[in-house]
Design a protein around this motif. Structure first.
Motif, PDB file in Angstrom:
ATOM      1  N   GLY A 274       0.828  -1.208   0.000  1.00 30.51           N
ATOM      2  CA  GLY A 274       0.000   0.000   0.000  1.00 30.51           C
ATOM      3  C   GLY A 274       0.852   1.242   0.000  1.00 30.51           C
ATOM      4  N   SER A 275       0.325   2.304  -0.621  1.00 33.16           N
ATOM      5  CA  SER A 275       1.035   3.574  -0.680  1.00 33.16           C
ATOM      6  C   SER A 275       0.037   4.710  -0.502  1.00 33.16           C
ATOM      7  CB  SER A 275       1.763   3.715  -2.028  1.00 33.16           C
ATOM      8  OG  SER A 275       2.424   4.956  -2.124  1.00 33.16           O
ATOM      9  N   TRP A 276       0.297   5.556   0.498  1.00 33.67           N
ATOM     10  CA  TRP A 276      -0.566   6.678   0.802  1.00 33.67           C
ATOM     11  C   TRP A 276       0.170   7.972   0.458  1.00 33.67           C
ATOM     12  CZ3 TRP A 276      -0.433   2.194   3.389  1.00 33.67           C
ATOM     13  CH2 TRP A 276      -1.643   1.578   3.698  1.00 33.67           C
ATOM     14  N   ASN A 277      -0.050   8.473  -0.753  1.00 34.20           N
ATOM     15  CA  ASN A 277       0.495   9.767  -1.196  1.00 34.20           C
ATOM     16  C   ASN A 277       1.992   9.895  -0.947  1.00 34.20           C
ATOM     17  OD1 ASN A 277      -2.107  10.675  -1.951  1.00 34.20           O
ATOM     18  ND2 ASN A 277      -2.523  11.305   0.169  1.00 34.20           N
ATOM     19  N   ASP A 278       2.724   8.796  -1.078  1.00 31.04           N
ATOM     20  CA  ASP A 278       4.176   8.770  -0.879  1.00 31.04           C
ATOM     21  C   ASP A 278       4.592   9.160   0.537  1.00 31.04           C
ATOM     22  OD1 ASP A 278       4.643   8.005  -3.502  1.00 31.04           O
ATOM     23  OD2 ASP A 278       4.681  10.074  -4.216  1.00 31.04           O
ATOM     24  N   VAL A 279       3.636   9.280   1.451  1.00 24.73           N
ATOM     25  CA  VAL A 279       3.962   9.548   2.852  1.00 24.73           C
ATOM     26  C   VAL A 279       4.222   8.243   3.593  1.00 24.73           C
ATOM     27  CG1 VAL A 279       3.091  10.483   5.027  1.00 24.73           C
ATOM     28  CG2 VAL A 279       2.691  11.713   2.883  1.00 24.73           C
ATOM     29  N   LEU A 280       3.374   7.262   3.381  1.00 19.34           N
ATOM     30  CA  LEU A 280       3.500   5.965   4.038  1.00 19.34           C
ATOM     31  C   LEU A 280       3.431   4.865   2.975  1.00 19.34           C
ATOM     32  CD1 LEU A 280       3.664   4.270   6.640  1.00 19.34           C
ATOM     33  CD2 LEU A 280       1.158   4.322   6.708  1.00 19.34           C
ATOM     34  N   THR A 281       4.436   4.016   2.941  1.00 18.70           N
ATOM     35  CA  THR A 281       4.484   2.879   2.022  1.00 18.70           C
ATOM     36  C   THR A 281       4.722   1.612   2.828  1.00 18.70           C
ATOM     37  OG1 THR A 281       5.397   4.274   0.264  1.00 18.70           O
ATOM     38  CG2 THR A 281       5.600   1.903  -0.006  1.00 18.70           C
ATOM     39  N   VAL A 282       3.870   0.597   2.620  1.00 18.06           N
ATOM     40  CA  VAL A 282       3.933  -0.641   3.399  1.00 18.06           C
ATOM     41  C   VAL A 282       3.836  -1.826   2.458  1.00 18.06           C
ATOM     42  CG1 VAL A 282       2.848  -2.013   5.224  1.00 18.06           C
ATOM     43  CG2 VAL A 282       2.888   0.474   5.401  1.00 18.06           C
ATOM     44  N   SER A 283       4.610  -2.889   2.741  1.00 15.80           N
ATOM     45  CA  SER A 283       4.530  -4.131   1.977  1.00 15.80           C
ATOM     46  C   SER A 283       4.742  -5.302   2.923  1.00 15.80           C
ATOM     47  CB  SER A 283       5.575  -4.150   0.858  1.00 15.80           C
ATOM     48  OG  SER A 283       5.542  -5.372   0.153  1.00 15.80           O
ATOM     49  N   VAL A 284       3.896  -6.338   2.797  1.00 18.47           N
ATOM     50  CA  VAL A 284       3.988  -7.537   3.625  1.00 18.47           C
ATOM     51  C   VAL A 284       3.804  -8.748   2.717  1.00 18.47           C
ATOM     52  CG1 VAL A 284       3.028  -8.823   5.574  1.00 18.47           C
ATOM     53  CG2 VAL A 284       3.068  -6.320   5.632  1.00 18.47           C
ATOM     54  N   SER A 285       4.659  -9.765   2.878  1.00 13.82           N
ATOM     55  CA  SER A 285       4.549 -10.960   2.040  1.00 13.82           C
ATOM     56  C   SER A 285       5.007 -12.188   2.814  1.00 13.82           C
ATOM     57  CB  SER A 285       5.372 -10.805   0.756  1.00 13.82           C
ATOM     58  OG  SER A 285       6.761 -10.741   1.051  1.00 13.82           O
ATOM     59  N   ALA A 286       4.596 -13.353   2.343  1.00 14.56           N
ATOM     60  CA  ALA A 286       5.012 -14.634   2.922  1.00 14.56           C
ATOM     61  C   ALA A 286       5.012 -15.662   1.807  1.00 14.56           C
ATOM     62  CB  ALA A 286       4.075 -15.055   4.049  1.00 14.56           C
TER      63      ALA A 286
END
Length: 426
Positions: A274-286
């Motif tokens: 997920g990316s919120w206006n380049d302020v917060l970027t998150v990635s989770v995988s398994a």
């Protein structure tokens, strides 16, 4: 009567001139500002054209050259002390240079860096790190991007380096070359990424306190790898993705087991980003990974893979990042077994207090298991630093680092490192 005749002749001349020219001889009272009622831009069905820089007194924006060069050079003194009783002082020179070309078709970036070290005592000058690299990106169309990179790296740790195995008296020299290419394309809400890489790794000999010199030729190898990533943009913020990768290692000679450790890696993982206006970027995988050795007596390795990353930049002065990753890889020199399964986590904070002071901090942790051996390795590190700018080209740098290394074979080692230096930049 003669006066009236002259007046009539003057009026007749004006009328004839108006008829021939088709326009009044006096100036347009609206002028060239585009507001005249007979202006073509205001006719029905035509939209007004945007004003151009330089028209009607508008300022002309400055143009930047497509080729940009940057460089810096640092001089730093570093003192390291460990619980094994070792301590050393090293003077380091760190030149860096980069060149960037922004063309109409592609962007190309070249970079070069080096670290030249002089330990205290009789030891001479050593190049502990040198890297040459180039990368490029080209937009083939509005939804397709082609990218590539190439790099050549030479590194050699000094004895007593922070977090180094205390049994290693002379670390090996490592030469690595890589060449990669990738393609990214959008298909509506689907995002497709394909990349391939070839790599060569060479290790020089090393010397240990317990068993003497090791050749390390059994770790020299060629590596070929490919990766496919498919993502689906559920919303403008969230993307679901799956990623599959394959790689193969070709070793030059057989290892201590009498067999070459040639192996193929296969990985498959899925996650959400997920990316919120380049302020917060998150990635989770398994996912799951498997390393299959070509020599049947070495067996296979299967493990769970985990990955996560987060980047938070609320404003230009603050940036925080953190990541977690599981990897399967060769053991490398001076390590037992046939493969290493490594879980690693990193965290960084960078804060610009004002135009002359910048603060930073970092933490790292890793835990490794060596397949084919009972040995394990755990590492933990903390660091903090500051940059004080005297002016736009000169800065004072100060850093502190702590490292802990705990292995089942050689026990625990704690190291502290303090450094102070100055950097000159373009």
């Amino acid at each position: 009567m003669p006066l009236l005749s002259r007046t009539w002749r003057l009026n007749l001349g004006v009328a004839l001139a108006t008829a021939c020219l088709g326009a009044p001889v006096f100036a347009d009272p609206f002028g060239p500002d585009g507001s005249g009622t007979d202006n073509e831009r205001l006719r029905p069905g035509l939209y007004p054209a945007a004003p151009v820089a330089g028209d009607y007194g508008m300022p002309i924006e400055p143009t930047h050259p497509p080729f940009e060069i940057d460089w810096s050079v640092g001089l730093r003194g570093t003192f390291t002390q460990s619980t094994t009783g070792g301590q050393n002082f090293v003077t380091r020179l760190t030149p860096q240079a980069s060149a960037r070309y922004d063309g109409s078709l592609a962007t190309i970036v070249g970079a070069a860096s080096a670290e030249i070290a002089k330990p205290s005592g009789p030891d001479g000058v050593t190049i502990t790190n040198m890297r040459l690299g180039v990368s490029g990106e080209m937009a083939l169309d509005a939804v397709t991007t082609l990218n590539g990179d190439a790099a050549l790296t030479l590194s050699k740790d000094l004895p007593g380096t922070l977090d180094l195995n205390p049994q290693i008296a002379a670390p090996p020299q490592i030469l690595t070359g890589s060449l990669g290419i990738g393609l990214d394309r959008q298909f509506g809400r689907f995002n497709l990424g394909v990349d391939a890489e070839a790599m060569r790794t060479n290790y020089g000999p090393s010397t240990r306190l317990d068993i003497g010199e090791i050749d390390n030729a059994d770790q020299n190898r060629w590596t070929a790898a490919g990766n496919l990533r498919v993502g689906y943009q559920v919303t403008p913020i969230f993307e679901l993705f799956t990623e599959a990768g394959v790689s193969r290692d070709f070793f030059d000679v057989a290892g201590p087991s009498g067999e070459k450790a040639d192996a193929s890696n296969r990985t498959l993982r899925a996650g959400v980003s997920g990316s919120w206006n380049d302020v917060l970027t998150v990635s989770v995988s398994a996912g799951v990974g498997q390393r299959v050795f070509h020599a049947g007596n070495l067996g296979d390795v299967t493990t769970q893979l985990y990955g996560a990353s987060v980047s938070y930049t609320p404003d230009p002065t603050l940036r925080m990042t953190a990541s977690l990753e599981t990897t399967m890889e060769p053991t490398g020199p001076d390590n037992p077994g046939t493969a290493r399964i490594r879980h690693a986590a990193l965290a960084n904070i960078d804060y610009t207090v004002n135009s002359w002071l910048r603060l930073r901090a970092n933490a790292d942790w890793s835990s490794s298991q060596f397949v084919g051996s009972n040995d394990t390795e755990d590492r933990f590190g903390l660091g903090a630093g500051a940059d004080y700018s005297f002016n736009a080209h000169t800065a004072l740098n100060a850093d502190y680092g702590y490292g802990r290394r705990n292995t089942s074979s050689s026990g625990q080692t704690d190291s502290h490192q303090v450094s102070l230096g100055i950097t000159l930049s373009r």
